[in-house]
Design a protein around this motif. Structure first.
Motif, PDB file in Angstrom:
ATOM      1  N   LYS A  16      98.210   2.444  47.070  1.00 45.50           N
ATOM      2  CA  LYS A  16      99.191   2.945  46.356  1.00 45.50           C
ATOM      3  C   LYS A  16     100.180   1.772  45.718  1.00 45.50           C
ATOM      4  O   LYS A  16     100.229   1.910  44.412  1.00 45.50           O
ATOM      5  CB  LYS A  16     100.542   3.374  47.503  1.00 45.50           C
ATOM      6  N   ILE A  17     100.101   0.431  46.143  1.00 41.67           N
ATOM      7  CA  ILE A  17     100.650  -0.409  45.681  1.00 41.67           C
ATOM      8  C   ILE A  17      99.887  -0.914  44.406  1.00 41.67           C
ATOM      9  O   ILE A  17     100.495  -1.327  43.306  1.00 41.67           O
ATOM     10  CB  ILE A  17     100.929  -1.752  46.377  1.00 41.67           C
ATOM     11  N   SER A  18      98.434  -0.946  44.483  1.00 43.98           N
ATOM     12  CA  SER A  18      97.672  -1.136  43.037  1.00 43.98           C
ATOM     13  C   SER A  18      98.164  -0.253  42.153  1.00 43.98           C
ATOM     14  O   SER A  18      98.249  -0.466  40.978  1.00 43.98           O
ATOM     15  CB  SER A  18      96.226  -0.978  43.489  1.00 43.98           C
ATOM     16  N   ARG A  19      98.027   1.223  42.491  1.00 40.21           N
ATOM     17  CA  ARG A  19      98.449   2.222  41.256  1.00 40.21           C
ATOM     18  C   ARG A  19      99.850   2.024  40.914  1.00 40.21           C
ATOM     19  O   ARG A  19     100.015   2.164  39.656  1.00 40.21           O
ATOM     20  CB  ARG A  19      98.375   3.512  41.929  1.00 40.21           C
ATOM     21  N   PHE A  20     100.904   1.730  41.651  1.00 40.11           N
ATOM     22  CA  PHE A  20     102.165   1.408  41.221  1.00 40.11           C
ATOM     23  C   PHE A  20     102.333   0.386  40.161  1.00 40.11           C
ATOM     24  O   PHE A  20     102.910   0.441  39.093  1.00 40.11           O
ATOM     25  CB  PHE A  20     103.058   1.209  42.450  1.00 40.11           C
ATOM     26  N   LEU A  21     101.764  -0.619  40.478  1.00 42.63           N
ATOM     27  CA  LEU A  21     101.865  -2.053  39.685  1.00 42.63           C
ATOM     28  C   LEU A  21     100.652  -1.630  38.514  1.00 42.63           C
ATOM     29  O   LEU A  21     100.698  -2.637  37.571  1.00 42.63           O
ATOM     30  CB  LEU A  21     101.245  -3.158  40.441  1.00 42.63           C
ATOM     31  N   ASP A  22      99.825  -0.802  38.544  1.00 41.77           N
ATOM     32  CA  ASP A  22      98.972  -0.594  37.350  1.00 41.77           C
ATOM     33  C   ASP A  22      98.052  -1.900  37.352  1.00 41.77           C
ATOM     34  O   ASP A  22      97.503  -2.573  36.417  1.00 41.77           O
ATOM     35  CB  ASP A  22      99.578  -0.528  36.067  1.00 41.77           C
ATOM     36  N   LYS A  23      97.504  -2.305  38.656  1.00 39.69           N
ATOM     37  CA  LYS A  23      96.632  -3.277  38.718  1.00 39.69           C
ATOM     38  C   LYS A  23      95.422  -3.143  38.248  1.00 39.69           C
ATOM     39  O   LYS A  23      94.797  -2.134  38.332  1.00 39.69           O
ATOM     40  CB  LYS A  23      96.794  -3.726  40.431  1.00 39.69           C
ATOM     41  N   THR A  24      94.556  -4.347  37.916  1.00 39.94           N
ATOM     42  CA  THR A  24      93.307  -4.651  37.740  1.00 39.94           C
ATOM     43  C   THR A  24      92.733  -5.463  38.738  1.00 39.94           C
ATOM     44  O   THR A  24      93.210  -6.182  38.979  1.00 39.94           O
ATOM     45  CB  THR A  24      92.837  -4.689  36.268  1.00 39.94           C
ATOM     46  N   ILE A  25      91.439  -5.258  39.115  1.00 38.80           N
ATOM     47  CA  ILE A  25      90.814  -6.050  40.090  1.00 38.80           C
ATOM     48  C   ILE A  25      89.415  -5.946  39.617  1.00 38.80           C
ATOM     49  O   ILE A  25      88.505  -5.177  38.936  1.00 38.80           O
ATOM     50  CB  ILE A  25      90.743  -5.456  41.554  1.00 38.80           C
ATOM     51  N   GLU A  26      88.857  -7.331  39.546  1.00 36.92           N
ATOM     52  CA  GLU A  26      87.402  -7.642  39.309  1.00 36.92           C
ATOM     53  C   GLU A  26      86.840  -8.718  40.082  1.00 36.92           C
ATOM     54  O   GLU A  26      87.571  -9.825  40.410  1.00 36.92           O
ATOM     55  CB  GLU A  26      87.214  -8.108  38.023  1.00 36.92           C
ATOM     56  N   ALA A  36      94.794  -8.720  38.058  1.00 30.35           N
ATOM     57  CA  ALA A  36      95.936  -8.638  37.173  1.00 30.35           C
ATOM     58  C   ALA A  36      97.054  -7.670  37.201  1.00 30.35           C
ATOM     59  O   ALA A  36      96.685  -6.541  37.711  1.00 30.35           O
ATOM     60  CB  ALA A  36      95.434  -8.891  35.944  1.00 30.35           C
ATOM     61  N   ILE A  37      98.186  -7.842  36.859  1.00 29.21           N
ATOM     62  CA  ILE A  37      99.310  -6.945  36.558  1.00 29.21           C
ATOM     63  C   ILE A  37      99.794  -7.119  35.124  1.00 29.21           C
ATOM     64  O   ILE A  37     100.150  -8.164  34.826  1.00 29.21           O
ATOM     65  CB  ILE A  37     100.162  -6.624  37.688  1.00 29.21           C
ATOM     66  N   PRO A  38     100.135  -5.806  34.743  1.00 29.60           N
ATOM     67  CA  PRO A  38     100.892  -6.205  33.084  1.00 29.60           C
ATOM     68  C   PRO A  38     102.415  -6.025  33.322  1.00 29.60           C
ATOM     69  O   PRO A  38     102.775  -5.715  34.448  1.00 29.60           O
ATOM     70  CB  PRO A  38     100.471  -4.523  32.373  1.00 29.60           C
ATOM     71  N   PHE A  39     103.096  -6.588  32.370  1.00 27.05           N
ATOM     72  CA  PHE A  39     104.291  -6.946  32.254  1.00 27.05           C
ATOM     73  C   PHE A  39     104.997  -5.398  32.392  1.00 27.05           C
ATOM     74  O   PHE A  39     104.541  -4.585  31.796  1.00 27.05           O
ATOM     75  CB  PHE A  39     104.788  -7.678  31.275  1.00 27.05           C
ATOM     76  N   HIS A  40     105.974  -5.320  33.193  1.00 30.22           N
ATOM     77  CA  HIS A  40     106.870  -4.142  33.334  1.00 30.22           C
ATOM     78  C   HIS A  40     108.291  -4.594  33.563  1.00 30.22           C
ATOM     79  O   HIS A  40     108.384  -5.080  34.676  1.00 30.22           O
ATOM     80  CB  HIS A  40     106.432  -2.901  34.208  1.00 30.22           C
ATOM     81  N   SER A  41     109.298  -4.220  33.026  1.00 29.56           N
ATOM     82  CA  SER A  41     110.528  -4.590  33.039  1.00 29.56           C
ATOM     83  C   SER A  41     111.270  -4.335  34.428  1.00 29.56           C
ATOM     84  O   SER A  41     112.230  -5.110  34.844  1.00 29.56           O
ATOM     85  CB  SER A  41     111.560  -3.995  31.981  1.00 29.56           C
ATOM     86  N   ASP A  42     110.592  -3.266  35.082  1.00 31.69           N
ATOM     87  CA  ASP A  42     111.267  -2.819  36.583  1.00 31.69           C
ATOM     88  C   ASP A  42     110.742  -3.906  37.329  1.00 31.69           C
ATOM     89  O   ASP A  42     111.203  -3.737  38.571  1.00 31.69           O
ATOM     90  CB  ASP A  42     110.344  -1.580  36.909  1.00 31.69           C
ATOM     91  N   LEU A  43     110.244  -5.103  37.120  1.00 29.61           N
ATOM     92  CA  LEU A  43     109.581  -5.803  38.066  1.00 29.61           C
ATOM     93  C   LEU A  43     110.255  -7.153  37.924  1.00 29.61           C
ATOM     94  O   LEU A  43     109.654  -8.226  38.391  1.00 29.61           O
ATOM     95  CB  LEU A  43     107.940  -6.102  37.955  1.00 29.61           C
ATOM     96  N   THR A  44     111.324  -7.076  37.096  1.00 27.48           N
ATOM     97  CA  THR A  44     111.999  -8.112  36.958  1.00 27.48           C
ATOM     98  C   THR A  44     113.142  -8.642  37.903  1.00 27.48           C
ATOM     99  O   THR A  44     113.552  -7.743  38.352  1.00 27.48           O
ATOM    100  CB  THR A  44     112.469  -8.588  35.539  1.00 27.48           C
ATOM    101  N   GLN A  45     113.781  -9.736  37.833  1.00 24.02           N
ATOM    102  CA  GLN A  45     114.712 -10.046  38.764  1.00 24.02           C
ATOM    103  C   GLN A  45     116.289 -10.162  37.671  1.00 24.02           C
ATOM    104  O   GLN A  45     116.116  -9.824  36.628  1.00 24.02           O
ATOM    105  CB  GLN A  45     114.725 -11.286  39.646  1.00 24.02           C
ATOM    106  N   ASN A  46     117.225 -10.688  38.238  1.00 23.75           N
ATOM    107  CA  ASN A  46     118.477 -10.753  37.527  1.00 23.75           C
ATOM    108  C   ASN A  46     118.449 -11.494  36.022  1.00 23.75           C
ATOM    109  O   ASN A  46     119.059 -11.073  35.233  1.00 23.75           O
ATOM    110  CB  ASN A  46     119.745 -11.155  38.380  1.00 23.75           C
ATOM    111  N   ALA A  47     117.805 -12.533  36.263  1.00 22.99           N
ATOM    112  CA  ALA A  47     117.506 -13.493  34.720  1.00 22.99           C
ATOM    113  C   ALA A  47     116.546 -12.959  34.010  1.00 22.99           C
ATOM    114  O   ALA A  47     116.286 -13.581  33.156  1.00 22.99           O
ATOM    115  CB  ALA A  47     117.680 -14.940  35.193  1.00 22.99           C
ATOM    116  N   ASP A  48     116.076 -11.653  34.132  1.00 17.96           N
ATOM    117  CA  ASP A  48     114.962 -10.984  33.588  1.00 17.96           C
ATOM    118  C   ASP A  48     113.556 -11.652  33.623  1.00 17.96           C
ATOM    119  O   ASP A  48     112.823 -11.903  32.721  1.00 17.96           O
ATOM    120  CB  ASP A  48     115.247 -11.014  31.934  1.00 17.96           C
ATOM    121  N   PHE A  49     113.339 -12.882  34.550  1.00 22.99           N
ATOM    122  CA  PHE A  49     112.113 -13.178  34.914  1.00 22.99           C
ATOM    123  C   PHE A  49     111.457 -12.381  35.770  1.00 22.99           C
ATOM    124  O   PHE A  49     111.872 -11.403  36.522  1.00 22.99           O
ATOM    125  CB  PHE A  49     112.283 -14.470  35.672  1.00 22.99           C
ATOM    126  N   LEU A  50     109.996 -12.376  35.626  1.00 23.63           N
ATOM    127  CA  LEU A  50     109.229 -11.584  36.590  1.00 23.63           C
ATOM    128  C   LEU A  50     109.559 -11.993  38.115  1.00 23.63           C
ATOM    129  O   LEU A  50     109.606 -13.226  38.452  1.00 23.63           O
ATOM    130  CB  LEU A  50     107.745 -11.783  36.233  1.00 23.63           C
TER     131      LEU A  50
END
Length: 144
Positions: A16-26, A36-50
């Motif tokens: 489920k975590i892989s699907r939630f994060l839209d992860k790729t695994i090779e 890898a995980i792509p950028f998504h704004s919902d994965l940031t903290q208060n200062a807008d950093f990942l």
């Protein structure tokens, strides 16, 4: 019939975590994996950093997959994972390259370097993974 690498990748992508994060695994070769995980704004903290948890997640997963690529019967489990955060990431996805540095009968040690999409090293980690008694064939997505 799928190879161990294909089955392991499919099994990990089924989480489920892989699907939630839209992860790729090779799995590049035995003992070496890229996650890898792509950028998504919902994965940031208060200062807008990942959020650093994302760096931990891809680093640990890369080490885990690298270790389990060398173990074809049982699932490995993370015993310990340490990460050093080097620089923050803003508005970029990340990827980790994990490689096994030592493999024993019951323990694997893997290192992982985590990079931003622009290629900057943003974190480095090391994990210890133990061979469990959980057959890979018992995990959803592993069996053909």
């Amino acid at each position: 019939m799928s190879t161990h690498f294909e089955k392991l990748t499919r099994c990990c992508m089924n989480c489920k975590i892989s699907r939630f994060l839209d992860k790729t695994i090779e799995i590049e070769e035995a003992g070496r994996a890229r996650v890898a995980i792509p950028f998504h704004s919902d994965l940031t903290q208060n200062a807008d950093f990942l959020h650093a948890a994302m760096m931990f997640e891809v680093g640990d997963t890369a080490g885990f997959v690298a270790a389990n690529s060398m173990e074809e019967t049982f699932s490995v489990l993370t015993v310990d994972y340490h990460i050093n955060l080097i620089r923050p990431v803003q508005k970029e996805g990340i990827h980790a390259v994990g490689h096994v540095v030592t493999a024993g009968k019951t323990l694997y040690v893997a290192r992982s370097d985590i990079y931003s999409e622009s290629g900057k090293l943003v974190a480095a980690g090391q994990g210890t993974y133990t061979v469990s008694r959980i057959p890979l064939t018992d995990l959803e997505g592993y069996a053909d």
